[in-house]
Design an enzyme around this catalytic site. Structure first.
Site, PDB file in Angstrom:
ATOM      1  N   SER A  85       0.866  -1.182   0.000  1.00  0.00           N
ATOM      2  CA  SER A  85       0.000   0.000   0.000  1.00  0.00           C
ATOM      3  C   SER A  85       0.892   1.217   0.000  1.00  0.00           C
ATOM      4  O   SER A  85       2.088   1.135   0.362  1.00  0.00           O
ATOM      5  CB  SER A  85      -0.881   0.003   1.245  1.00  0.00           C
ATOM      6  OG  SER A  85      -1.504   1.261   1.446  1.00  0.00           O
ATOM      7  N   TYR A 144      -2.156  -0.377  10.504  1.00  0.00           N
ATOM      8  CA  TYR A 144      -2.196  -0.774   9.096  1.00  0.00           C
ATOM      9  C   TYR A 144      -0.851  -0.491   8.426  1.00  0.00           C
ATOM     10  O   TYR A 144      -0.258  -1.369   7.780  1.00  0.00           O
ATOM     11  CB  TYR A 144      -3.313  -0.009   8.387  1.00  0.00           C
ATOM     12  CG  TYR A 144      -3.454  -0.335   6.917  1.00  0.00           C
ATOM     13  CD1 TYR A 144      -4.087  -1.498   6.499  1.00  0.00           C
ATOM     14  CD2 TYR A 144      -2.953   0.525   5.936  1.00  0.00           C
ATOM     15  CE1 TYR A 144      -4.217  -1.803   5.146  1.00  0.00           C
ATOM     16  CE2 TYR A 144      -3.075   0.236   4.589  1.00  0.00           C
ATOM     17  CZ  TYR A 144      -3.706  -0.930   4.192  1.00  0.00           C
ATOM     18  OH  TYR A 144      -3.825  -1.236   2.866  1.00  0.00           O
TER      19      TYR A 144
END
Length: 290
Positions: free
Chosen positions: A137, A150
């Site tokens: 990501s 995250y």
């Protein structure tokens, strides 16, 4: 471009129930691969099943599921061309607020589960000279406010990918990282729901400190998702990584991801902090006029 020698080979895609994973499975099947698509529910299996897509019930945090997948791959006479580690969850909350069990769950799904599947399938990939594609990501390059868990797992996945690449490149297996920005999937909406649930459990003091931040971040996530790449467009980038004869070690997916990685590389921390804070302020709830 897919070569004739690749047609019919196996590719494993985890997290293939919806979004990028499902779109990637369909694109790879269209290119002639036989895709073992990891899904968590029988309903999802029925939705994605096709002539070249074989659903496999797979929760990457459950050892028995990983073992069953490994047996399926090992028993197949076809070569395993690639493992695409795509499964993931999004959890957003300030570091102070997020309970430790939620931290552990985020790392179990976004890091340790990928390592478990990779370890299990590496013998088949070494035999076939295949490739590992880890879906990271932009959060693996920049850790924005409320993204501690995250981004922490994604930063770790990037590091593991680098280490693994240097270990197995001499053995003929390539390791590639995909860094998406905003993608029009359900992941962000689920993340917003989780963020609101966690926010509802904050103490009054924590609410005073973080409520405006959480509201602004939720709006930013929703905005980034709405303007992001479609799953099909992201799938094209992942498929390129899976089929290119000499793939890059990293691909960004989306203009926001490309811009953010450049800023992270060029700017000092304080300057980047100021840009991210200014972007969040644009999404803060408006105070009522007196």
């Amino acid at each position: 471009m897919t070569t004739s020698s690749e047609l019919g080979k196996l590719i494993v895609v985890t997290g293939a129930s919806t979004g990028m994973g499902a779109a990637t499975a369909r694109e790879l099947a269209r290119r002639g691969f036989h895709v073992l698509a990891g899904v968590r529910r029988e309903h999802d299996a029925g939705t994605i099943r096709s002539a070249r897509i074989e659903p496999v019930i797979l929760d990457i945090t459950r050892p028995e599921h990983v073992e069953a997948l490994t047996t399926r791959v090992t028993d197949d006479p076809r070569a395993l061309h690639a493992l695409i580690n795509n499964a993931g969850i999004q959890v957003n909350a300030p570091v102070e607020v997020l309970p430790l069990d939620q931290w552990r769950q985020a790392f179990e799904v976004n890091l340790f589960g990928h390592i478990a599947v990779t370890q299990a399938l590496l013998p088949a990939l070494l035999h076939s000279k295949g490739r590992v594609i880890n879906i990271s990501s932009i959060g693996g390059r920049i850790a924005m406010a409320t993204y501690g868990a995250y981004a922490g797992a994604k930063f770790a996945l990037e590091a593991v990918s680098d280490s693994l690449r240097r270990e197995i490149a001499p053995l003929g297996v390539q390791v590639i990282v995909i860094e998406p920005g905003g993608i029009r999937t359900q992941m962000a909406s689920r993340g917003i729901t989780t963020a609101n649930r966690l926010a509802a459990r904050m103490t009054p003091e924590q609410d005073t400190r973080y409520s405006t931040l959480i509201q602004a971040n939720n709006k930013l996530m929703a905005s980034g998702t709405a303007s992001g790449l479609t799953p099909d467009a992201a799938a094209q980038i992942i498929t390129k990584a899976a089929t290119a004869r000499r793939p890059h070690t990293r691909y960004t997916a989306g203009r926001d991801a490309t811009l953010a990685t450049r800023l992270a590389r060029l700017l000092p921390d304080r300057a980047l902090d100021n840009i991210l804070a200014a972007n969040l302020r644009r999404h803060q709830p408006q105070k009522p006029t007196p």
